[in-house]
Design a protein around this motif. Structure first.
Motif, PDB file in Angstrom:
ATOM      1  N   THR A 270       0.845  -1.196   0.000  1.00 30.24           N
ATOM      2  CA  THR A 270       0.000   0.000   0.000  1.00 30.24           C
ATOM      3  C   THR A 270       0.876   1.240   0.000  1.00 30.24           C
ATOM      4  O   THR A 270       1.881   1.308   0.719  1.00 30.24           O
ATOM      5  N   THR A 271       0.511   2.235  -0.799  1.00 30.47           N
ATOM      6  CA  THR A 271       1.284   3.474  -0.847  1.00 30.47           C
ATOM      7  C   THR A 271       0.642   4.546   0.032  1.00 30.47           C
ATOM      8  O   THR A 271      -0.584   4.615   0.170  1.00 30.47           O
ATOM      9  N   GLY A 285      -1.553   9.543  11.572  1.00 24.99           N
ATOM     10  CA  GLY A 285      -2.950   9.376  11.197  1.00 24.99           C
ATOM     11  C   GLY A 285      -3.324  10.144   9.943  1.00 24.99           C
ATOM     12  O   GLY A 285      -4.385   9.897   9.361  1.00 24.99           O
ATOM     13  N   SER A 286      -2.472  11.097   9.543  1.00 23.96           N
ATOM     14  CA  SER A 286      -2.774  11.873   8.341  1.00 23.96           C
ATOM     15  C   SER A 286      -2.432  11.120   7.053  1.00 23.96           C
ATOM     16  O   SER A 286      -2.782  11.566   5.963  1.00 23.96           O
ATOM     17  N   LEU A 287      -1.740   9.996   7.196  1.00 19.86           N
ATOM     18  CA  LEU A 287      -1.397   9.186   6.016  1.00 19.86           C
ATOM     19  C   LEU A 287      -2.673   8.600   5.418  1.00 19.86           C
ATOM     20  O   LEU A 287      -3.518   8.057   6.122  1.00 19.86           O
ATOM     21  N   VAL A 288      -2.788   8.695   4.108  1.00 19.63           N
ATOM     22  CA  VAL A 288      -3.972   8.192   3.399  1.00 19.63           C
ATOM     23  C   VAL A 288      -3.544   7.047   2.506  1.00 19.63           C
ATOM     24  O   VAL A 288      -2.704   7.212   1.625  1.00 19.63           O
ATOM     25  N   ALA A 289      -4.115   5.892   2.750  1.00 16.91           N
ATOM     26  CA  ALA A 289      -3.768   4.708   1.955  1.00 16.91           C
ATOM     27  C   ALA A 289      -4.136   4.919   0.489  1.00 16.91           C
ATOM     28  O   ALA A 289      -5.176   5.501   0.174  1.00 16.91           O
ATOM     29  N   GLY A 290      -3.241   4.461  -0.399  1.00 14.53           N
ATOM     30  CA  GLY A 290      -3.495   4.550  -1.832  1.00 14.53           C
ATOM     31  C   GLY A 290      -3.059   5.845  -2.471  1.00 14.53           C
ATOM     32  O   GLY A 290      -3.236   6.036  -3.677  1.00 14.53           O
ATOM     33  N   THR A 291      -2.487   6.772  -1.680  1.00 18.99           N
ATOM     34  CA  THR A 291      -2.003   8.034  -2.234  1.00 18.99           C
ATOM     35  C   THR A 291      -0.502   7.949  -2.494  1.00 18.99           C
ATOM     36  O   THR A 291       0.198   7.094  -1.934  1.00 18.99           O
ATOM     37  N   ALA A 292      -0.014   8.847  -3.340  1.00 17.39           N
ATOM     38  CA  ALA A 292       1.417   8.890  -3.639  1.00 17.39           C
ATOM     39  C   ALA A 292       1.796  10.301  -4.054  1.00 17.39           C
ATOM     40  O   ALA A 292       0.992  11.017  -4.680  1.00 17.39           O
ATOM     41  N   ASN A 293       2.985  10.733  -3.669  1.00 17.38           N
ATOM     42  CA  ASN A 293       3.528  11.991  -4.158  1.00 17.38           C
ATOM     43  C   ASN A 293       4.152  11.742  -5.538  1.00 17.38           C
ATOM     44  O   ASN A 293       4.950  10.813  -5.714  1.00 17.38           O
ATOM     45  N   LEU A 294       3.774  12.563  -6.508  1.00 11.18           N
ATOM     46  CA  LEU A 294       4.304  12.439  -7.858  1.00 11.18           C
ATOM     47  C   LEU A 294       5.067  13.706  -8.221  1.00 11.18           C
ATOM     48  O   LEU A 294       4.617  14.821  -7.914  1.00 11.18           O
ATOM     49  N   CYS A 295       6.200  13.539  -8.879  1.00 15.24           N
ATOM     50  CA  CYS A 295       7.030  14.692  -9.181  1.00 15.24           C
ATOM     51  C   CYS A 295       7.939  14.401 -10.368  1.00 15.24           C
ATOM     52  O   CYS A 295       8.068  13.270 -10.829  1.00 15.24           O
ATOM     53  N   ASN A 296       8.571  15.458 -10.849  1.00 16.70           N
ATOM     54  CA  ASN A 296       9.629  15.360 -11.842  1.00 16.70           C
ATOM     55  C   ASN A 296      10.931  15.100 -11.096  1.00 16.70           C
ATOM     56  O   ASN A 296      11.370  15.923 -10.292  1.00 16.70           O
ATOM     57  N   ASP A 297      11.562  13.961 -11.351  1.00 15.19           N
ATOM     58  CA  ASP A 297      12.771  13.634 -10.587  1.00 15.19           C
ATOM     59  C   ASP A 297      14.044  14.117 -11.265  1.00 15.19           C
ATOM     60  O   ASP A 297      15.146  13.754 -10.853  1.00 15.19           O
ATOM     61  N   LEU A 298      13.935  14.955 -12.307  1.00 12.83           N
ATOM     62  CA  LEU A 298      15.127  15.472 -12.989  1.00 12.83           C
ATOM     63  C   LEU A 298      15.256  16.983 -12.817  1.00 12.83           C
ATOM     64  O   LEU A 298      15.791  17.673 -13.688  1.00 12.83           O
ATOM     65  N   ILE A 299      14.767  17.480 -11.693  1.00 12.81           N
ATOM     66  CA  ILE A 299      14.891  18.913 -11.411  1.00 12.81           C
ATOM     67  C   ILE A 299      16.367  19.293 -11.329  1.00 12.81           C
ATOM     68  O   ILE A 299      17.168  18.623 -10.693  1.00 12.81           O
ATOM     69  N   GLY A 300      16.726  20.375 -12.020  1.00 13.29           N
ATOM     70  CA  GLY A 300      18.098  20.887 -11.953  1.00 13.29           C
ATOM     71  C   GLY A 300      19.045  20.301 -12.969  1.00 13.29           C
ATOM     72  O   GLY A 300      20.206  20.727 -13.044  1.00 13.29           O
ATOM     73  N   GLN A 301      18.599  19.351 -13.781  1.00 11.00           N
ATOM     74  CA  GLN A 301      19.513  18.714 -14.733  1.00 11.00           C
ATOM     75  C   GLN A 301      19.791  19.616 -15.927  1.00 11.00           C
ATOM     76  O   GLN A 301      18.897  20.243 -16.475  1.00 11.00           O
ATOM     77  N   ASP A 302      21.047  19.659 -16.362  1.00 14.44           N
ATOM     78  CA  ASP A 302      21.434  20.403 -17.552  1.00 14.44           C
ATOM     79  C   ASP A 302      21.036  19.648 -18.808  1.00 14.44           C
ATOM     80  O   ASP A 302      21.203  18.422 -18.894  1.00 14.44           O
ATOM     81  N   LEU A 303      20.561  20.397 -19.804  1.00 11.08           N
ATOM     82  CA  LEU A 303      20.353  19.817 -21.123  1.00 11.08           C
ATOM     83  C   LEU A 303      21.689  19.695 -21.850  1.00 11.08           C
ATOM     84  O   LEU A 303      21.907  18.764 -22.613  1.00 11.08           O
TER      85      LEU A 303
END
Length: 898
Positions: A270-271, A285-303
């Motif tokens: 369970t997430t 108790g604030s954790l909600v089952a089935g939720t997930a944090n979603l993000c861009n994991d390449l923040i700060g990367q040079d092209l």
């Protein structure tokens, strides 16, 4: 050490200069300085009729002859100036036959890209292969990084001309000339001083260039020295909206991941999304089952990274009497870079012993995992490095009897690539910190920043050093002259010997700070002999209707390698001129490419944790293996072409060439191919891609054998990729090249020039193995595109020159996603103007000064959207191999001649 190398170049030049005898009346043109005229705006082709005197043109060893059966694409000195390119590699990339696949500063996800650890550039003609194009300097080989030569080692101010033969040429030059040859010809004609300065900028980007070239000619010789400094800023992916994981607004997929800050707990399947303000047992108790944090994991990367270039070159020529000529050329180049990668991320296993452990309601296990990003805990694991190369090539030319000449050249050079990272994750220390019950030594993965600085240092003290050092020694002995005279002309022979001694030193340091660099030493000896005969059947003396000219050419070369065996390759060519102004031509030959030392022995022997594009959904974290393969064999190719050149008066010239390249035993490595899963079915049964429990077992076997891991292993490995080099590939490439040049002089409105060149692929099929079925990859992402073209219109009305040029990249299919996407074409337009401040007569205090202004991508055309997850090796939301992410750029320049 650097001062010694620089002094060596200068000393050699002064020694040869010091041999200057009293001036003689006659002046000759050095063999490397053909009197070949090219249009002032855009590439053209060189024909036999344009070659004059005792000159050598790329593609033939015969003096005074253009290659028979093949064309030479030439960029002259005026083209170099008009291009606005700040480095030589970017000048060459403007040729449509050059594809940005493999060895490129901004795209490392294709074949050969994994070895490009210093973010250099090279030349990939027609996209046939990143190492299938041979780059020469004044006709001879140069030291490289054991993989490819970056053309930027020669400054643009020290460049007389670039000649490109897009045809197999191993019979003339040996290994690597499968797709063709690029010859960088340094200046020997400069008599005076030239200086230039340029500043360019775009959104969140800038670059500048300064340089000077000094030359002097006398009756029996010349000397030239040139230097350039180029500074280029990085371009961050954060500054371009199309480089994003959430592409739904553009019609793409949502590629966001759950490795965020704060992260996502996965407990018992369970997430739970960790709250923005952090998590303790008090607010569990604030954790909600089935939720997930979603993000861009390449923040700060040079092209692409920040880079600085310092490059210098020299030429010297001195005649000693009527028969002996001494000459030399040399270069020194140092390029430094700094690349910002994205923040590190990993899937952490957090046991209940962790000092900050939080138990979700209802969870009874002893540990769970957290998908996590260290952006708030650790500094960016920046990647600095450098590439330094230098070489000196003195020689002597002796006139024998008749028109026979003998020539000897000795070359010595060194190359040194350095690439570092200092703050990588140390898996063992990280796991220890996650298990620690002491708040002073435990790692806090719950977003409250309670990890001590000492612990942060400890979990990110992994270094990654990858030095590569090369020593190159070359020997050349050539003989050139007329065998006999026929009614059609002189039968000429070129023959010679070439020797190469190569020492490659591969270094590696992977581990905690203080791990020593371990060096491996490899040597290679190459001995080669070649002969080439030019046979004119019809010429001006015996021309008949239908046969104004007919010239045949045959060449053969034998190469013996100390480590990969021997090979013999022939080439045949024919030029037929049935009527004046029309030349028909054809060529046939075989070529080869010896595997690189770094490909045989592996630049490193490690497991790399990487994120892979997943056609079926969210990206997948997998593990790829790099290492040696002692069974690599040379690549082989059969090439042939037919074409024609048509001259209509002195104003219009058309050239058309059909080419065919069958390339076998291709060495392929998939270490940096993060889109490999889009072709997974093609690898069935090869052991390249392994899934599920078999992948985990394979990875554990390799770790048990002593192979280290770069990055944090996922808790459950489900994907393994064998990224080592293998003789797997086979390709068949067919297409048409075209060049058109038109000049229109007027009495009152100046001169107009129109130039158009391009390449159209009629076939590009590849097979994963020799026996597998050929699959059409033409016009699919990360493979050669069907159509590329470049057109320019220039208007000269002294003292002003105006030029408009457009580069067209055809649309193609993105098949790296489940539902293939049609990517739009890309046609940026550039505008430039140059004004001779001294007027058309170039006199007065401003004489010799030229002010320039330029707008690249005039209409600020954004790269076409590509439904592709951003990756650590380039591309994502756009295709780095087919489009420029900078956008509109402005530049001003000042050029001075004295």
């Amino acid at each position: 050490m650097k001062s010694i190398r620089t002094a060596a170049l200068a000393t050699t030049g002064m020694v040869l200069l010091g041999l200057t005898p009293p001036a003689f009346a006659q002046q000759t043109t050095p063999a490397s300085e053909p009197d070949v005229q090219t249009p002032e705006a855009g590439p053209s082709t060189i024909t036999q009729d344009q070659v004059e005197g005792d000159v050598i043109v790329t593609g033939s060893r015969v003096r005074g002859a253009a290659p028979v059966g093949s064309t030479v694409i030439a960029l002259g000195r005026e083209d170099v100036i008009a291009s606005g390119a700040v480095t030589t590699d970017r000048l060459i990339k403007q040729i449509p036959q050059v594809f940005d696949l493999g060895v490129s500063e901004n795209s490392r996800g294709q074949s050969g890209g994994n070895g490009n650890i210093t973010y250099g550039n090279s030349v990939n003609l027609r996209g046939i292969g990143p190492y299938a194009t041979l780059i020469l300097i004044d006709g001879h080989r140069a030291v490289n990084n054991s993989r490819a030569l970056d053309p930027s080692v020669i400054p643009t101010l020290g460049l007389e001309r670039v000649e490109v033969v897009a045809d197999g040429a191993s019979a003339i030059y040996g290994s690597d000339a499968v797709a063709g040859v690029v010859n960088l010809i340094p200046r020997r004609s400069l008599d005076g001083v030239e200086a230039s300065g340029r500043y360019g900028f775009g959104d969140d980007f800038h670059e500048w260039q300064v340089g000077v070239a000094v030359g002097h000619k006398w009756s029996q010789g010349q000397i030239m020295l040139a230097f350039e400094h180029v500074q280029r800023s990085n371009l961050s992916g954060d500054d371009r909206s199309f480089f994003t994981s959430d592409q739904r607004a553009s019609g793409g997929n949502d590629y966001r991941v759950n490795r965020c800050a704060p992260g996502t707990i996965i407990a018992g399947g369970t997430t739970y999304a960790i709250p923005t303000g952090g998590l303790t047992q008090a607010n569990a108790g604030s954790l909600v089952a089935g939720t997930a944090n979603l993000c861009n994991d390449l923040i700060g990367q040079d092209l692409f990274p920040k880079q600085a270039y310092d490059s210098a070159n020299m030429t010297v020529t001195q005649e000693l009497g009527d028969r002996v000529t001494l000459f030399a050329d040399g270069f020194f180049s140092r390029r430094t870079f700094f690349r910002n990668p994205a923040s590190q991320s990993a899937t952490l296993t957090v046991p209940q012993t962790n000092a900050f452990f939080v138990r979700p309601a209802g969870f009874t296990g002893t540990s769970y995992t957290i998908a996590y990003n260290f952006i708030n805990d650790l500094p960016i694991n920046g990647n600095p490095g450098s590439a330094e190369n230098w070489q000196i090539s003195p020689g002597v030319r002796v006139k024998l009897f008749g028109d026979w000449e003998a020539e000897g050249i000795y070359s010595y050079g060194q190359g040194e690539d350095q690439s570092y990272t200092y703050r990588g994750l140390t898996t063992a220390n990280l796991n220890a910190a996650l298990a620690s019950s002491n708040p002073a030594t435990a790692f806090d993965p719950y977003g409250l920043g309670r990890t001590t600085e000492a612990t942060r240092q400890l979990i990110s003290n992994s270094i990654f050093f990858a030095p590569t050092l090369n020593h190159f020694t070359g020997y050349e002995a050539r003989l050139n002259g007329t065998l006999l005279s026929l009614p059609g002309g002189d039968v000429k022979l070129a023959a010679g010997y070439e020797g190469q001694e190569i020492l490659t030193i591969l270094g590696s340091a992977r581990g905690v700070v203080g791990t020593p660099i371990a060096y491996r030493y490899f040597t290679r000896r190459v001995d080669s002999g070649y002969a080439e005969v030019l046979l004119p059947i019809f010429g001006s003396e015996n021309a008949i209707p239908g046969f104004r000219k007919l010239v045949l050419n045959a060449a053969v070369r034998y190469d013996k390698y100390s480590d990969v065996g021997k090979t013999t390759n022939p080439k045949f060519g024919v030029n037929w001129t049935p009527v004046d102004g029309l030349t028909l031509r054809g060529s046939y030959g075989t070529s080869f490419r010896a595997p690189l030392i770094s490909q045989i022995y592996g630049n490193s022997n490690n497991l790399f944790v990487q994120t892979y594009q997943n056609p079926g959904g969210s990206p997948i974290v997998g593990v790829a293996l790099s290492g040696q393969n002692l069974g690599l064999r040379p690549e082989e190719a059969t090439t042939w072409s037919v074409g024609g050149d048509l001259d209509i008066g002195s104003r219009l010239r058309l050239s058309l060439t059909y080419f065919n390249v069958e390339y076998t035993n291709q060495v392929e490595a998939y270490l940096s191919d993060l889109a490999i899963l889009s072709r997974e079915q093609s690898f069935a049964g090869l052991g390249i891609i392994t899934r599920g429990a078999d992948a985990a077992t394979r990875v554990q076997q390799l770790i048990a054998s002593g192979i280290g891991v770069v990055g944090a292993l996922p808790t459950n490995v489900t994907l393994f990729v064998d990224g080592r080099n293998n003789n797997l590939g086979k390709s068949l490439t067919e297409g048409i090249d075209f060049v058109a040049n038109y000049t229109l002089p007027t009495d009152n409105f100046g001169r107009f020039q129109i130039n158009l060149s391009g390449t159209y692929l009629t076939r590009y099929e590849v097979a994963i193995t020799e026996n597998a079925a050929l699959i059409d990859r033409r016009n699919t992402i990360f493979f050669p595109l069907k159509f590329k073209a470049r057109g320019a219109i220039a208007w000269d009305l002294d003292p002003v020159r105006l030029q408009v040029q457009a580069t067209h990249v055809g649309g193609y299919t993105n098949n790296a996603v489940t539902v293939p996407q049609q990517v739009k074409s890309y046609t940026p337009v550039d505008l430039s103007i140059a004004w001779d401040l001294g007027g058309s007569n170039k006199r007065g205090i401003l004489g010799g000064l030229t002010l320039g202004a330029e707008v690249r991508n005039l209409f600020d055309l954004q790269p076409p959207f590509v439904n592709l997850a951003p990756s650590g090796n380039g591309s994502g939301g756009y295709d780095a191999t087919a489009a420029n992410p900078i956008g509109r750029q402005f530049a001003v320049s000042l050029r001075a001649k004295f």
